[in-house]
Design a protein around this motif. Sequence first.
Motif, PDB file in Angstrom:
ATOM      1  N   THR A 184       1.022  -0.951   0.255  1.00 24.14           N
ATOM      2  CA  THR A 184       0.228   0.248   0.085  1.00 24.14           C
ATOM      3  C   THR A 184       1.135   0.970  -0.048  1.00 24.14           C
ATOM      4  OG1 THR A 184      -0.270  -0.137   2.092  1.00 24.14           O
ATOM      5  CG2 THR A 184      -1.994  -1.084   0.745  1.00 24.14           C
ATOM      6  N   THR A 185      -0.093   2.192  -0.180  1.00 18.20           N
ATOM      7  CA  THR A 185       0.818   3.395   0.279  1.00 18.20           C
ATOM      8  C   THR A 185      -0.153   4.445   0.876  1.00 18.20           C
ATOM      9  OG1 THR A 185       1.177   5.359  -0.983  1.00 18.20           O
ATOM     10  CG2 THR A 185      -0.491   4.877  -2.049  1.00 18.20           C
ATOM     11  N   SER A 186       0.429   5.116   1.739  1.00 19.52           N
ATOM     12  CA  SER A 186       0.436   7.032   2.382  1.00 19.52           C
ATOM     13  C   SER A 186      -0.873   6.638   3.267  1.00 19.52           C
ATOM     14  CB  SER A 186      -0.636   7.201   1.473  1.00 19.52           C
ATOM     15  OG  SER A 186       0.204   7.785   0.442  1.00 19.52           O
ATOM     16  N   LEU A 187      -0.815   4.870   4.012  1.00 15.36           N
ATOM     17  CA  LEU A 187      -1.336   4.501   5.268  1.00 15.36           C
ATOM     18  C   LEU A 187      -0.385   4.754   6.262  1.00 15.36           C
ATOM     19  CD1 LEU A 187      -3.313   0.581   4.898  1.00 15.36           C
ATOM     20  CD2 LEU A 187      -4.285   3.205   4.385  1.00 15.36           C
ATOM     21  N   PRO A 188      -1.599   6.401   7.507  1.00 13.50           N
ATOM     22  CA  PRO A 188      -0.602   7.301   8.073  1.00 13.50           C
ATOM     23  C   PRO A 188       0.231   6.086   9.483  1.00 13.50           C
ATOM     24  CG  PRO A 188      -2.971   7.166   8.549  1.00 13.50           C
ATOM     25  CD  PRO A 188      -2.983   6.484   7.680  1.00 13.50           C
ATOM     26  N   GLU A 189       1.774   7.049   9.427  1.00 11.73           N
ATOM     27  CA  GLU A 189       1.761   6.648  10.858  1.00 11.73           C
ATOM     28  C   GLU A 189       1.162   7.513  12.428  1.00 11.73           C
ATOM     29  OE1 GLU A 189       6.363   7.408  11.207  1.00 11.73           O
ATOM     30  OE2 GLU A 189       6.568   6.628   9.353  1.00 11.73           O
ATOM     31  N   ARG A 190       0.198   8.309  12.138  1.00 17.34           N
ATOM     32  CA  ARG A 190      -0.404   8.669  12.835  1.00 17.34           C
ATOM     33  C   ARG A 190      -1.934   9.231  12.416  1.00 17.34           C
ATOM     34  NH1 ARG A 190      -1.669  13.434  14.423  1.00 17.34           N
ATOM     35  NH2 ARG A 190      -0.212  14.427  13.108  1.00 17.34           N
ATOM     36  N   ILE A 191      -3.148   8.793  12.280  1.00 18.69           N
ATOM     37  CA  ILE A 191      -4.025   9.217  12.127  1.00 18.69           C
ATOM     38  C   ILE A 191      -4.405  10.697  12.071  1.00 18.69           C
ATOM     39  CG2 ILE A 191      -6.976   8.442  12.047  1.00 18.69           C
ATOM     40  CD1 ILE A 191      -4.611   6.365  11.549  1.00 18.69           C
ATOM     41  N   GLY A 192      -4.613  11.163  10.568  1.00 21.90           N
ATOM     42  CA  GLY A 192      -4.619  12.809  10.641  1.00 21.90           C
ATOM     43  C   GLY A 192      -3.393  13.264  10.192  1.00 21.90           C
ATOM     44  N   GLY A 193      -2.196  12.145  10.540  1.00 19.20           N
ATOM     45  CA  GLY A 193      -0.853  13.064  10.513  1.00 19.20           C
ATOM     46  C   GLY A 193      -1.137  13.144   8.854  1.00 19.20           C
ATOM     47  N   ASP A 194       0.591  13.732   8.601  1.00 20.63           N
ATOM     48  CA  ASP A 194       0.822  13.321   7.017  1.00 20.63           C
ATOM     49  C   ASP A 194       2.523  12.504   6.804  1.00 20.63           C
ATOM     50  OD1 ASP A 194       2.829  15.057   8.312  1.00 20.63           O
ATOM     51  OD2 ASP A 194       3.322  16.962   7.412  1.00 20.63           O
ATOM     52  N   LEU A 195       3.108  11.712   7.491  1.00 22.52           N
ATOM     53  CA  LEU A 195       3.719  10.768   6.776  1.00 22.52           C
ATOM     54  C   LEU A 195       3.641   9.827   7.119  1.00 22.52           C
ATOM     55  CD1 LEU A 195       6.189  11.476  11.528  1.00 22.52           C
ATOM     56  CD2 LEU A 195       6.329  12.643   8.625  1.00 22.52           C
ATOM     57  N   ASN A 196       2.270  10.086   5.665  1.00 26.34           N
ATOM     58  CA  ASN A 196       2.156   9.173   4.589  1.00 26.34           C
ATOM     59  C   ASN A 196       3.213   9.019   3.950  1.00 26.34           C
ATOM     60  OD1 ASN A 196       0.098   9.557   6.911  1.00 26.34           O
ATOM     61  ND2 ASN A 196      -1.103  11.317   5.110  1.00 26.34           N
ATOM     62  N   TYR A 197       3.628   8.071   3.551  1.00 25.95           N
ATOM     63  CA  TYR A 197       4.007   7.300   2.368  1.00 25.95           C
ATOM     64  C   TYR A 197       4.175   6.120   1.541  1.00 25.95           C
ATOM     65  CZ  TYR A 197       7.540  10.643   5.236  1.00 25.95           C
ATOM     66  OH  TYR A 197       7.592  12.196   5.485  1.00 25.95           O
ATOM     67  N   ASP A 198       4.609   6.182   0.486  1.00 26.89           N
ATOM     68  CA  ASP A 198       4.314   5.068  -0.155  1.00 26.89           C
ATOM     69  C   ASP A 198       5.676   4.108  -0.397  1.00 26.89           C
ATOM     70  OD1 ASP A 198       3.876   3.831  -2.530  1.00 26.89           O
ATOM     71  OD2 ASP A 198       4.013   4.853  -3.973  1.00 26.89           O
ATOM     72  N   TYR A 199       4.842   2.337   0.059  1.00 24.14           N
ATOM     73  CA  TYR A 199       5.610   1.759   0.366  1.00 24.14           C
ATOM     74  C   TYR A 199       5.622   0.678  -0.752  1.00 24.14           C
ATOM     75  CZ  TYR A 199       7.457   3.233   5.146  1.00 24.14           C
ATOM     76  OH  TYR A 199       7.819   3.587   6.467  1.00 24.14           O
ATOM     77  N   ARG A 200       5.594   0.681  -1.960  1.00 30.03           N
ATOM     78  CA  ARG A 200       5.033  -0.509  -2.672  1.00 30.03           C
ATOM     79  C   ARG A 200       6.184  -0.641  -4.003  1.00 30.03           C
ATOM     80  NH1 ARG A 200       0.754   1.809  -6.309  1.00 30.03           N
ATOM     81  NH2 ARG A 200       2.285   3.527  -5.671  1.00 30.03           N
ATOM     82  N   TYR A 201       7.307  -0.377  -3.153  1.00 29.29           N
ATOM     83  CA  TYR A 201       8.979  -0.577  -4.023  1.00 29.29           C
ATOM     84  C   TYR A 201       9.783  -1.319  -3.217  1.00 29.29           C
ATOM     85  CZ  TYR A 201       6.662   3.471  -5.733  1.00 29.29           C
ATOM     86  OH  TYR A 201       5.801   4.439  -6.693  1.00 29.29           O
ATOM     87  N   CYS A 202      11.133  -1.424  -3.507  1.00 26.30           N
ATOM     88  CA  CYS A 202      11.754  -2.457  -3.215  1.00 26.30           C
ATOM     89  C   CYS A 202      13.456  -1.871  -1.928  1.00 26.30           C
ATOM     90  CB  CYS A 202      12.719  -3.308  -4.313  1.00 26.30           C
ATOM     91  SG  CYS A 202      13.469  -4.935  -3.426  1.00 26.30           S
ATOM     92  N   TRP A 203      13.030  -1.663  -1.537  1.00 29.80           N
ATOM     93  CA  TRP A 203      14.300  -0.833  -0.355  1.00 29.80           C
ATOM     94  C   TRP A 203      15.319  -2.165  -0.418  1.00 29.80           C
ATOM     95  CZ3 TRP A 203       9.827   1.373  -0.398  1.00 29.80           C
ATOM     96  CH2 TRP A 203      10.198   2.939  -0.235  1.00 29.80           C
ATOM     97  N   LEU A 204      16.065  -1.820  -0.808  1.00 26.29           N
ATOM     98  CA  LEU A 204      17.593  -3.048  -0.615  1.00 26.29           C
ATOM     99  C   LEU A 204      18.169  -3.797   1.162  1.00 26.29           C
ATOM    100  CD1 LEU A 204      20.868  -1.948  -2.461  1.00 26.29           C
ATOM    101  CD2 LEU A 204      19.487  -2.684  -3.149  1.00 26.29           C
ATOM    102  N   ARG A 205      17.399  -2.477   2.313  1.00 24.23           N
ATOM    103  CA  ARG A 205      17.199  -2.835   3.426  1.00 24.23           C
ATOM    104  C   ARG A 205      16.030  -3.983   3.455  1.00 24.23           C
ATOM    105  NH1 ARG A 205      16.182   1.630   5.378  1.00 24.23           N
ATOM    106  NH2 ARG A 205      18.039   2.580   5.081  1.00 24.23           N
ATOM    107  N   ASP A 206      15.150  -3.942   2.788  1.00 25.86           N
ATOM    108  CA  ASP A 206      14.030  -5.095   3.035  1.00 25.86           C
ATOM    109  C   ASP A 206      14.556  -6.444   2.263  1.00 25.86           C
ATOM    110  OD1 ASP A 206      13.285  -3.320   4.792  1.00 25.86           O
ATOM    111  OD2 ASP A 206      11.135  -3.373   3.293  1.00 25.86           O
ATOM    112  N   PHE A 207      15.278  -5.842   1.144  1.00 23.89           N
ATOM    113  CA  PHE A 207      15.212  -6.862  -0.124  1.00 23.89           C
ATOM    114  C   PHE A 207      16.455  -8.318   0.952  1.00 23.89           C
ATOM    115  CE2 PHE A 207      18.521  -8.396  -2.086  1.00 23.89           C
ATOM    116  CZ  PHE A 207      18.398  -9.550  -3.135  1.00 23.89           C
ATOM    117  N   ALA A 208      17.782  -7.663   1.852  1.00 21.57           N
ATOM    118  CA  ALA A 208      18.542  -7.976   2.814  1.00 21.57           C
ATOM    119  C   ALA A 208      17.462  -8.644   3.635  1.00 21.57           C
ATOM    120  CB  ALA A 208      20.258  -6.725   3.024  1.00 21.57           C
ATOM    121  N   GLY A 209      16.747  -7.919   4.658  1.00 19.91           N
ATOM    122  CA  GLY A 209      16.273  -8.681   5.677  1.00 19.91           C
ATOM    123  C   GLY A 209      15.373  -9.764   5.429  1.00 19.91           C
TER     124      GLY A 209
END
Length: 594
Positions: free
Chosen positions: A254-279
């Motif tokens: 998903t993208t932009s599900l919030p870290e805090r309801i009503g907040g603006d720390l909402n990011y697109d996570y549908r990509y491949c981070w090398l950190r996550d790849f390694a984990g």
Amino acid sequence: MQQPPIADYGFLSDCRSGALVSRDGSVDWWCPGRFDGPAVLSRLLDADAGHWRLAPTVASRVERAYRPGTLVLRTVHHTAQGRVAVTDALAAEPGARGHELGRNSPAVLLRVVEGLAGRVPMRLDLAPRPEYGLLTPYLHEQPDGSVLAAAGPVTLALRGGAGPLRVTGDRIRQDFTVAAGEVVAFDLAYAPTYGPPPTRLDPVAALADTTAAWEAFRETHRYDGHYADLVRHSATVLTGLTYAPSGAVAAASTTSLPERIGGDLNYDYRYCWLRDFAGTMRAFWVAACPEEADRLFAWAARSIGRVGAGPVPVLFGLEGERDLTEYDCGHLRGYADSRPVRIGNAAWRQRQLDVPGEVVLAVWRFHDYLGETFDTELREMVVGLAEQVAATWRLPDQGMWETRGAPRHHLSSKVFCWVALDRAVRLAPRLGGRADPVRWAAIRDEIRATVLREGFHDRVGAYTGWFGSMDLDASALLLPLVGFLPADDPRMRATIAAVERELGAGDGLVRRWPTDPAGFLVCSFWLVECLVLAGEPERGRALFERAVTHVNDVGLLSEQVDPVTGAQLGNTPQALSHIGLISAAWRLTEPGTA
């Protein structure tokens, strides 16, 4: 419309794309082309941005579960009139088995209704809205009773049901009743407008074939340690987040599900981070099989390309795309009015010095499967990453939490610079003539001395988030996990205790830093591992068992949990949370294994 809690959603995958279906039977998110492609159903982010609900028209009590070893979701509705099951899946390619899953998925969403008892009135309500709700398609009733939806680059075909499907305004509806023993099946197929038409499948047969495909893949998950059911299911979720054509692993669906309801720390996570790849590679090493290591490392090497003077990329598109320029989807209201809704991720431009170490560490863990001599691309990648670390480790960076403020000398970044060179020295016999283990070892030792001197804050009595800072940071828990310091080192013990005392949020949760509003799930699992390594396995086990109470009813974890309400927050399902669960369970099983 009040949006369902994030934990109400189940995850469907065909190892190319993902969909989320709520407990009340509504598919509120589907990106049919690939995980990071445009959604055709986006009610997750705006009530008017498209959905497909299939559920009783009367009140029901819901029970649901995945079929064992699969991401095929069966939801049973108990009503006063009887019981009915709805089974949902994203179709596998006919006949696909094991590692073939997802290579050529047909982009078809299957929904099969089965009457279990009595007679239950049902309603189908489909409102397709391609391009994240920007497009309202033309809907055309077809002679065979199906409906074709077309708008811009998207064509959708809805087939099946109890009689012809009917168009009502800008949506498709059908009311029908299911009696015990009856089956009513639907399939919604996607295709680009200017190409072959959407694939036509028999949904009942396709559902059986898809279930068999997942079950065959599950046979590769041979973990039999502690918490086996949780570990195997988390491995299945990670498989579901894998984009099979390339081997890239999406950080979330998903993208932009919030870290805090009503907040603006909402990011697109549908990509491949090398950190996550390694984990994920480590998690598969623990919970699944290493047979595809060659292909997955080839993806990493080709995506990174020749390592030059610029920062090593942090994340990529699922086929290795570099430019992931971020923009605001201003027409979407956001989950629970949490704006902005972001497409793309500006972190692709950041310098995060821990990334080379994450990748080289993954290569080290798999080196026995990669041959006595690495192929050219893998060899060049490891040497290039080591050389860049040697040249840049003194620079400040944005850190693993991807802060968007001024760069700093983050403790975890420096430690992973040490990791990159330490493992590159060990790998040197397989790296060819460009390897320089003597120089790398000297720089490695200089990094270690710098971290030991600058990273510990005497007044705080712990290793802190960045050099000179008095703020604790849970990423300091990584030091013993990568072998930088033993967990029973006096300063490390003090750091573990400080993190547990100051960043613990109760109920098995650990925050990243003192002002973090929610527990960050992977940090809880890091603390579990540290307690085990420090000789306190029973305390680690107790923390693990509290942390895993935050899985939803079908075993999924998002990124964070609100310590007050217990609500899941952030993008879901979150690869890093499931990676942490697998690693912590393995540590409890094999305390001495790296």
